[in-house]
Design an enzyme around this catalytic site. Structure first.
Site, mmCIF file in Angstrom:
data_model
loop_
_atom_site.group_PDB
_atom_site.id
_atom_site.type_symbol
_atom_site.label_atom_id
_atom_site.label_comp_id
_atom_site.label_asym_id
_atom_site.label_seq_id
_atom_site.Cartn_x
_atom_site.Cartn_y
_atom_site.Cartn_z
ATOM 1 N N ASP A 1 0.817 -1.212 0.000
ATOM 2 C CA ASP A 1 0.000 0.000 0.000
ATOM 3 C C ASP A 1 0.854 1.267 0.000
ATOM 4 O O ASP A 1 0.562 2.234 -0.708
ATOM 5 C CB ASP A 1 -0.925 0.037 1.230
ATOM 6 C CG ASP A 1 -2.190 -0.767 0.993
ATOM 7 O OD1 ASP A 1 -2.106 -1.792 0.277
ATOM 8 O OD2 ASP A 1 -3.256 -0.385 1.516
ATOM 9 N N ASN B 1 -4.261 -2.866 -4.963
ATOM 10 C CA ASN B 1 -5.469 -3.146 -4.168
ATOM 11 C C ASN B 1 -5.456 -2.255 -2.928
ATOM 12 O O ASN B 1 -5.955 -2.622 -1.872
ATOM 13 C CB ASN B 1 -5.503 -4.629 -3.774
ATOM 14 C CG ASN B 1 -6.904 -5.072 -3.330
ATOM 15 O OD1 ASN B 1 -7.873 -4.334 -3.499
ATOM 16 N ND2 ASN B 1 -7.003 -6.260 -2.763
ATOM 17 N N ASP C 1 -10.975 -4.186 11.813
ATOM 18 C CA ASP C 1 -9.891 -5.033 11.304
ATOM 19 C C ASP C 1 -9.406 -6.031 12.345
ATOM 20 O O ASP C 1 -9.248 -7.217 12.074
ATOM 21 C CB ASP C 1 -8.713 -4.172 10.832
ATOM 22 C CG ASP C 1 -9.020 -3.496 9.503
ATOM 23 O OD1 ASP C 1 -10.090 -3.792 8.923
ATOM 24 O OD2 ASP C 1 -8.206 -2.679 9.051
ATOM 25 N N GLU D 1 -10.699 -6.105 1.584
ATOM 26 C CA GLU D 1 -9.862 -6.762 0.583
ATOM 27 C C GLU D 1 -10.598 -7.935 -0.070
ATOM 28 O O GLU D 1 -10.393 -8.273 -1.224
ATOM 29 C CB GLU D 1 -8.557 -7.250 1.219
ATOM 30 C CG GLU D 1 -7.504 -6.161 1.381
ATOM 31 C CD GLU D 1 -7.734 -5.258 2.587
ATOM 32 O OE1 GLU D 1 -8.849 -5.248 3.150
ATOM 33 O OE2 GLU D 1 -6.780 -4.540 2.956
ATOM 34 N N HIS E 1 -4.269 -9.934 3.541
ATOM 35 C CA HIS E 1 -3.229 -10.060 4.563
ATOM 36 C C HIS E 1 -3.775 -10.493 5.915
ATOM 37 O O HIS E 1 -3.181 -11.309 6.616
ATOM 38 C CB HIS E 1 -2.484 -8.733 4.688
ATOM 39 C CG HIS E 1 -3.380 -7.543 4.903
ATOM 40 N ND1 HIS E 1 -3.082 -6.529 5.749
ATOM 41 C CD2 HIS E 1 -4.589 -7.218 4.382
ATOM 42 C CE1 HIS E 1 -4.039 -5.620 5.725
ATOM 43 N NE2 HIS E 1 -4.971 -6.022 4.898
ATOM 44 N N ARG E 2 -4.924 -9.937 6.293
ATOM 45 C CA ARG E 2 -5.411 -10.215 7.655
ATOM 46 C C ARG E 2 -5.921 -11.645 7.794
ATOM 47 O O ARG E 2 -5.830 -12.241 8.865
ATOM 48 C CB ARG E 2 -6.484 -9.209 8.061
ATOM 49 C CG ARG E 2 -5.947 -7.800 8.071
ATOM 50 C CD ARG E 2 -6.619 -6.878 9.053
ATOM 51 N NE ARG E 2 -6.034 -5.556 8.886
ATOM 52 C CZ ARG E 2 -4.845 -5.198 9.370
ATOM 53 N NH1 ARG E 2 -4.134 -6.035 10.089
ATOM 54 N NH2 ARG E 2 -4.379 -3.990 9.151
ATOM 55 N N LYS F 1 1.014 -6.738 2.346
ATOM 56 C CA LYS F 1 0.211 -5.515 2.322
ATOM 57 C C LYS F 1 0.488 -4.640 3.543
ATOM 58 O O LYS F 1 0.534 -3.418 3.440
ATOM 59 C CB LYS F 1 -1.268 -5.887 2.255
ATOM 60 C CG LYS F 1 -2.186 -4.719 2.006
ATOM 61 C CD LYS F 1 -3.563 -5.237 1.621
ATOM 62 C CE LYS F 1 -4.568 -4.159 1.534
ATOM 63 N NZ LYS F 1 -4.612 -3.363 0.377
#
Ligand code: DC
Length: 669
Positions: free
Chosen positions: A52, A95, A324, A352, A399-400, A427
């Site tokens: 990012d 993204n 998140d 995402e 990523h998470r 990310k």
């Protein structure tokens, strides 16, 4: 970073130690844009290096900002009153929502000729509410694909700032953030933004307001419904600014501290870079983790976590304030004493990936019972240990998802967990798995070792290196240890014979050898070339026949067995050093084939020799290695034999990887 197709996490048990977290993504990209919009230079410290931020930095460069980067420090020479470059500019946003939204708004009010696009997923992430708001104030924005979604074209605006600007707050708070950061550029009068609908993810707006204040903009607000940018607002660089560590990233380690049992009495995880006074909303994950049983203490720049209640306590929580980090709670729920419900998380569906669907699907694979709704998820852990499944976790380029599911490796059934496409963590946290492995211990003997033994010039080295690379495992080139020992002994004036055995063994026990990339360092000196000669091989063969030398090197070889796994290449990996390794390969090729390969190698290096001489040498070395009293070269009883005389290296690699896959439990998951 692990750029393998998948990463297998062996079952994990303990965790202890300190991790330094990378900078926050949300803060990093806001600070970069605000610096770019300010007059003069801003030095940004502790910037996150991730997809990012790279997207944002590349865009700022294209727009004509000065960008000087040195490690995690970046100096941005802001645009100030300079308009961004007049030419048509095509910006690729990947993204990165944290780049796409605010840049769209800033460029739309500044005006120009821009095209903003991204990866296919970016073109599925709605931006219509932001575009509507910007159009209402006179911005010129066209959709280049589907209405309501990127890609976009931005032209020259004819601004009307007299009316309050309505923006929806119930889809993504990034729309409001984008407006708040763009409008100070044109604050020739008070500019009012009205939030339509209930504002979600308020903590991210707090981050925005907090950072705007650091850059000289004092936004006034009435509750969460109306925001006013005062007339005459102007960006002012703070000169230098530090980026806090990412509080959402902290959630994995907070959870880790709450879940893992320690090898020692005092078992705790210390997280550096973010503390209880963080400006990030996700810091409130700490409260949720405490509710589930975590013990957390904190200071200005750190958190320390250890296990409290066990099993964890199930919770029923409105997670709107920690969207998140709440994904981490969904995985912690696997270790809870009852059903956990996470509510008010509709925003998960437009992140995402559709995170509610993704989490539900992957949690079920592990054996949990999951109910999902438009804006909630309800997780019931596997009923008994036997209900846990070894799962191959799909990560959806999110990523998470990848990071939070790594915590499933602590399951009480000691099942391994496969994370597909582990590099998606780049990310926000490129070295996430390295950080995880640096503070975790596997269940005893659970670190997988693949042994590749065989005679000289059979191609073991190449095969082992490629297998290690494909799996993201460490590599032990045990032959190199004998080669280095021989070199060190000769330099010390020792003969490579029995009378010097105790002295050589003593040298071997304290061998100052390090492997750094392709280099082999002996006391800091690169000896990679020196030990690779034919003579070096023969000398290694001599010292390796001395029993005391072999014993002296055992501990060093064992020390290579580290998370997430090891590929060990040598003569006695499967028979002596790692006798319980789950896969042992004995690689052979006929002496003629091996001599021919070695001949090719040497000729290409400009060394002249004949195949016959080489073949005689190889056979002599084989004879010595196979006939010595200790650890003679022979296949382990449970080794799989691979004669690669007529196989290409790719074929051999495929063969061994297939054998390895066959031993994994994931194929049925
Ligand atoms: O794999 P290599 O050619 O680098 O090994 C050099 C010598 O070291 C080999 O002839 C025998 C010895 N060796 C050993 O005895 N045991 C090992 N595990 C690896 C190598």
């Amino acid at each position: 970073m692990f750029s393998t197709e998948f990463l297998d996490l062996p079952p994990l048990a303990g965790a202890h130690g300190t991790v330094a977290l990378p900078g926050s993504k949300s803060i990093s990209n806001r600070v970069l844009l605000l610096s770019a919009l300010s007059q003069g230079a801003t030095t940004v410290h502790d910037l996150l290096d991730s997809d990012d931020t790279r997207v944002m930095l590349a865009a700022l460069r294209q727009l004509g900002c000065g960008v000087q980067q040195e490690g995690s420090t970046v100096v941005i020479d802001g645009l100030g009153d300079r308009p961004p470059t007049a030419a048509a500019v095509k910006l690729f946003m990947g993204n990165a929502g944290t780049a796409m939204r605010p840049l769209t708004a800033a460029l739309a009010v500044l005006g120009g000729n821009y095209e903003l696009s991204g990866v296919p997923r970016m073109h599925e992430r709605p931006i219509g509410d932001l575009v509507d708001a910007l159009r209402q104030l006179g911005c010129h924005i066209d959709y280049l694909g589907q209405d309501g979604y990127p890609p976009l074209h931005i032209g020259q605006p004819i601004l009307r700032l007299d009316q309050p600007i309505p923006v929806r707050g119930d889809v993504s708070s990034q729309f409001l953030t984008a407006l708040l950061m763009a409008l100070p550029l044109v604050a020739t009068r008070d500019i009012v933004i009205d939030v339509v609908g209930e504002l979600i993810s308020k903590p991210y707006i707090e981050i925005t307001l907090n950072l705007l204040a650091r850059f000289g903009i004092a936004v006034q607000r009435e509750g969460w419904a109306r925001f006013t940018i005062p007339k005459g607002s102007r960006y002012q660089s703070p000169g230098s600014i530090h980026v806090e560590a990412d509080a959402s990233s902290a959630s994995y380690f907070i959870a880790l501290g709450a879940i893992a049992t320690g090898a020692s009495e005092k078992n705790s995880i210390k997280v550096m870079g973010v503390g209880a006074d963080s400006i990030q909303g996700d810091i409130r994950f700490v409260e949720a983790a405490r509710q589930m049983g975590a013990q957390v203490t904190s200071g200005p720049n750190w958190l320390e976590i250890s296990r409290g209640s066990w099993p964890l306590k199930a919770i029923d929580l409105d997670c709107n304030h920690i969207p998140d980090a709440a994904m981490t709670l969904a995985v912690m729920a696997l270790y809870a004493d009852a059903t956990t419900t996470l509510r008010n998380i509709a925003s998960w569906r437009v992140k995402e990936t559709d995170r509610i669907a993704a989490m539900a699907c992957e949690l079920r694979k592990l054996g949990a019972t999951v109910e999902e709704g438009a804006d909630f998820i309800r997780v019931t852990p596997p009923a008994t240990n036997a209900d846990w499944r070894p799962a191959s976790i799909h990560t959806y380029d999110d990523h998470r998802v990848a990071m939070c599911f790594s915590l499933a490796a602590f399951n009480p059934a000691s099942q391994p967990v496969r994370i597909l496409d582990p590099k998606c963590v780049a990310k926000t946290f490129p070295d996430y798995f390295e950080a995880l492995f640096s503070v975790t211990q596997a269940v005893s003997d659970a670190i997988p070792v693949i042994c590749i033994d065989g005679p000289t010039a059979s191609g073991k080295g190449t095969l082992a290196a490629q297998i290690a690379q494909a799996l993201g495992y460490h590599l032990l080139d045990s032959g190199a240890l004998y080669r280095v020992t021989a070199l060190a002994a000769l330099r010390a004036g020792l003969a490579l014979e029995a009378p010097c055995e105790p002295a050589i063994a003593e040298l071997a026990r304290q061998l100052p050898v390090r492997f750094v990339g392709d280099q082999i360092l002996l006391g800091g000196e690169d000896v990679s070339h020196a030990i690779r000669s034919e003579e070096g091989g023969m000398n290694a063969s001599k010292v390796s026949a001395l029993p005391a030398v072999r014993t002296a090197l055992v501990a060093l070889q064992h020390s290579f067995c580290q998370l997430p796994g090891l590929v060990a290449d040598g003569r006695d990996m499967g028979t002596v050093i790692f006798p319980v390794a789950p896969l042992k390969v004995f690689l052979t090729a006929s002496a003629q084939h091996r001599a021919e390969r070695r001949h090719k190698q040497l000729i290409s290096k400009g060394i002249s020799t004949t195949i016959d001489i080489l073949r005689a040498d190889l056979e002599a070395r084989d004879a010595r290695d196979s006939s010595r009293v200790v650890a003679p070269l022979k296949p382990a009883q449970d080794a799989l034999l691979l004669d690669n005389s007529d196989l290409s290296i790719e074929k051999s690699v495929d063969m061994v990887l297939n054998w390895w896959q066959d031993k994994q439990p994931f194929k049925h998951a």
